[in-house]
Design an enzyme around this catalytic site. Sequence first.
Site, PDB file in Angstrom:
ATOM      1  N   HIS A  79      -9.280   2.337   1.144  1.00  0.00           N
ATOM      2  CA  HIS A  79      -8.822   1.936   2.481  1.00  0.00           C
ATOM      3  C   HIS A  79      -9.672   2.587   3.572  1.00  0.00           C
ATOM      4  CE1 HIS A  79      -5.349  -0.074   4.594  1.00  0.00           C
ATOM      5  NE2 HIS A  79      -6.083   0.395   5.571  1.00  0.00           N
ATOM      6  N   GLU A  88       0.841  -1.192   0.000  1.00  0.00           N
ATOM      7  CA  GLU A  88       0.000   0.000   0.000  1.00  0.00           C
ATOM      8  C   GLU A  88       0.875   1.240   0.000  1.00  0.00           C
ATOM      9  OE1 GLU A  88      -3.041  -0.150   2.976  1.00  0.00           O
ATOM     10  OE2 GLU A  88      -3.849  -2.004   2.155  1.00  0.00           O
TER      11      GLU A  88
END
Length: 110
Positions: A73, A54
């Site tokens: 997210h 990420e």
Amino acid sequence: ETHHIIHRETLSKCKPGVKLINVGRGSAIQEDDLLEALHSGMVGGATLDVFQQEPLPRDHGFWNHPNVLITPHIAAKTRATTASTVIAENIQRAERGEPLLYVVDREAGY
């Protein structure tokens, strides 16, 4: 141990066309196996909020796959009561010259 708990073998045991949602841990899914299962139709769709890396690299196959929905997210929506507490705290921190809480890193993408 949940690392790569979802992989080619586990996906093959699911009903064809299964939908997969991951809002927990990015490392739980073996991403290459999921992409393969999506391409073959074994998995009919995936909604993904977390990833092994990420932010998700711009050239990752999930971005352009028609049966993948990527969420930013945020596994849950913001609650006004808790958000207002953080906002108030950050105003006080800013006034005292202290670092703010939960600052978005635009360079990193999250």
